[in-house]
Design a protein around this motif. Structure first.
Motif, PDB file in Angstrom:
ATOM      1  N   VAL A 297      -1.389   5.511  -3.311  1.00  0.00           N
ATOM      2  CA  VAL A 297      -0.123   6.118  -2.898  1.00  0.00           C
ATOM      3  C   VAL A 297       1.022   5.633  -3.780  1.00  0.00           C
ATOM      4  O   VAL A 297       1.857   6.432  -4.244  1.00  0.00           O
ATOM      5  N   ALA A 298       1.085   4.325  -4.027  1.00  0.00           N
ATOM      6  CA  ALA A 298       2.141   3.770  -4.875  1.00  0.00           C
ATOM      7  C   ALA A 298       2.025   4.297  -6.301  1.00  0.00           C
ATOM      8  O   ALA A 298       3.037   4.572  -6.965  1.00  0.00           O
ATOM      9  N   THR A 299       0.798   4.455  -6.755  1.00  0.00           N
ATOM     10  CA  THR A 299       0.586   5.008  -8.102  1.00  0.00           C
ATOM     11  C   THR A 299       1.105   6.441  -8.166  1.00  0.00           C
ATOM     12  O   THR A 299       1.771   6.833  -9.136  1.00  0.00           O
ATOM     13  N   GLY A 300       0.801   7.236  -7.132  1.00  0.00           N
ATOM     14  CA  GLY A 300       1.283   8.614  -7.104  1.00  0.00           C
ATOM     15  C   GLY A 300       2.792   8.703  -7.117  1.00  0.00           C
ATOM     16  O   GLY A 300       3.374   9.541  -7.806  1.00  0.00           O
ATOM     17  N   LEU A 301       3.461   7.824  -6.375  1.00  0.00           N
ATOM     18  CA  LEU A 301       4.923   7.815  -6.360  1.00  0.00           C
ATOM     19  C   LEU A 301       5.488   7.391  -7.709  1.00  0.00           C
ATOM     20  O   LEU A 301       6.528   7.902  -8.144  1.00  0.00           O
ATOM     21  N   THR A 302       4.813   6.464  -8.384  1.00  0.00           N
ATOM     22  CA  THR A 302       5.276   6.010  -9.695  1.00  0.00           C
ATOM     23  C   THR A 302       5.303   7.155 -10.690  1.00  0.00           C
ATOM     24  O   THR A 302       6.203   7.255 -11.530  1.00  0.00           O
ATOM     25  N   PHE A 303       4.330   8.048 -10.589  1.00  0.00           N
ATOM     26  CA  PHE A 303       4.312   9.217 -11.466  1.00  0.00           C
ATOM     27  C   PHE A 303       5.149  10.364 -10.896  1.00  0.00           C
ATOM     28  O   PHE A 303       5.719  11.153 -11.649  1.00  0.00           O
TER      29      PHE A 303
END
Length: 475
Positions: A297-303
């Motif tokens: 989830v955090a990775t998705g938000l980072t992108f």
């Protein structure tokens, strides 16, 4: 005497409605590419597909999408762009229905393959409807800019929509959501878009079509499976295709078309733009999750947050191309794409690296979309309307192949190092070198004999005088 600058051309009401339909279709197909990626485990479990089979949920879509793009793009020129576009939408609806009711791996993978085929039918046809509905210059560049923004938004939204639908409903909803949109497009399209002019006595170059499609399918399969044998088969078929086209009285893809600098270098640019950016995103996904220990989830938000820049970039890119020539915008944009990846090659294990990563991604995504619009303009400029389906089919095929090969190439380079962070840094460095070198090559390759860097445009006299499309698809 004071000269008053004329206002930029504006879309008519009918043109705006037409663009809305075509952009809606572009959004659906872009989202379809990524909508199931975030839900692969749930989808696999739902139909009894094991862990080793999950990559085929993506590959079953990618293989026909890349392999059939050029063929269907040319068929749109020969048999009607609106006809191919609507056929693709019908196939998408049927494939989505099949996928939504899938109860075993065979049904699911068949649905994904049919969705990929629908993409190959509709995407180049829709893009050629755009390029033939607007004359080269400001109007077409604005239209292609909007198309670029929608594609970027679709890829980003696909992941978000997929995750939301799976969380709230079921993975099956990711298939069913396409059906009402497809139905609306099928109703509205015949009211707004006329069929394109079809050449008389059309005869499809069957040997060329078989060799080209078989060669592309074999090459893409070889990339997906890392198979030297299938790669050799694909190369042999593509060589056979070239020999057939040289001798054919009515070639599927005229050799003179492939030799044109704008076609050749524009598509080479597209290959680099998509493969290197896709490879970078995959490497950064590994970095965020394996090095910085981020959750998905955090990775998705980072992108996702920097991805908003990509959505805004399309219309702005169209205006930039209206002011500066496409050769300059394309090569400068590609060089900037590489330079913005450069600082990522020096990221460390400290989470303060996000202070570098997020701004680089934000600006980089904006530049990336500008590059996409630029290469599409270059690859479709200076060509007669009867070859626009071929040009857009080639550009779309280039995109699909590049999306397929980017991550495997970068991962293979990274795997040469024993320490994961060192491998990621090496692969990113290679990414930057390839991008910058390609920018220089494209700058030289697009240079005209007279030193003029502007793409040459051939228009019919009537189009020059009236500003109307050469073979408009609109009333």
């Amino acid at each position: 005497m004071t000269t008053i600058a004329s206002a930029p051309p504006r879309f008519s009401r009918r043109q705006r409605m037409t663009m809305l339909v075509l952009l809606a279709a572009a959004f659906v197909f872009a989202a379809d590419y990524s909508i199931l990626n975030v839900a692969l485990p749930e989808v696999g479990a739902g139909v009894g597909l094991g862990l080793t089979g999950l990559p085929w949920i993506v590959s079953a879509y990618t293989l026909p999408a890349a392999g059939f793009m050029l063929l269907f793009g040319r068929m749109a020129d020969l048999f009607g762009r609106r006809r191919l576009f609507l056929s693709g939408i019908v196939l998408l609806a049927g494939a989505s229905l099949l996928g939504g009711f899938a109860v075993n791996p065979e049904m699911l993978l068949a649905a994904r393959a049919l969705q990929g085929t629908a993409t190959a039918m509709a995407v180049p046809a829709a893009l050629s409807l755009i390029t033939t509905s607007f004359t080269e210059g400001g109007m077409r560049e604005r239209a292609l800019g909007l198309n670029g923004a929608i594609l970027s938004g679709g890829f980003t939204a696909g992941a978000l929509i997929g995750g939301t639908l799976v969380s709230l409903l079921s993975w099956r909803a990711a298939f069913f959501i396409n059906i009402p949109i497809a139905a609306a497009i099928l109703v509205v399209t015949p009211l707004l878009i006329k069929e394109s002019r079809i050449p008389e006595r059309v005869k499809l170059d069957v040997p060329g079509a078989v060799a080209m499609t078989g060669g592309l399918l074999a090459v893409v399969y070889a990339i997906l499976e890392k198979s030297i044998i299938w790669g050799a088969v694909g190369a042999a078929l593509l060589i056979a295709f070239w020999m057939i086209e040289v001798r054919s009285p009515a070639p599927l893809v005229p050799v003179r078309f492939l030799k044109q600098p704008n076609v050749k270098w524009g598509n080479y640019a597209g290959l680099v733009i998509f493969s290197m950016e896709t490879g970078m995103i995959f490497l950064m996904t590994l970095y965020l999750q394996n090095v910085l220990d981020f959750s998905p989830v955090a990775t998705g938000l980072t992108f996702g947050v920097p991805g908003l820049a990509a959505i805004a970039a399309g219309p702005i890119a169209g205006r930039i191309l209206g002011r500066y020539n496409s050769r300059t915008v394309l090569t400068l944009g590609l060089a900037l794409q590489g330079l913005l990846i450069l600082p990522l090659a020096f990221l460390s294990t400290n989470r303060l690296a996000l202070l570098v990563l997020i701004p680089a991604l934000f600006i980089g995504f904006f530049v990336h979309v500008t590059c996409i619009v630029s290469y599409t303009v270059v690859g479709t400029s200076g060509l007669p309307n009867e070859e626009q389906g071929l040009a857009t089919g080639l550009a779309s095929m280039t995109q699909q192949v590049a999306l397929t090969i980017g991550a495997p190439i970068m991962v293979s380079i990274a795997a040469t190092q024993s320490v994961e962070l060192t491998g990621l840094q090496l692969a990113l460095g290679v990414n930057v070198a390839v991008t910058l070198a390609s920018s220089a090559l494209i700058w030289v390759g697009l240079r005209t004999r007279g030193g003029d860097s502007q793409t040459t445009v051939t228009e019919a006299p009537a189009a020059k005088e009236t500003g109307q499309p050469m073979a408009a698809s609109l009333d």
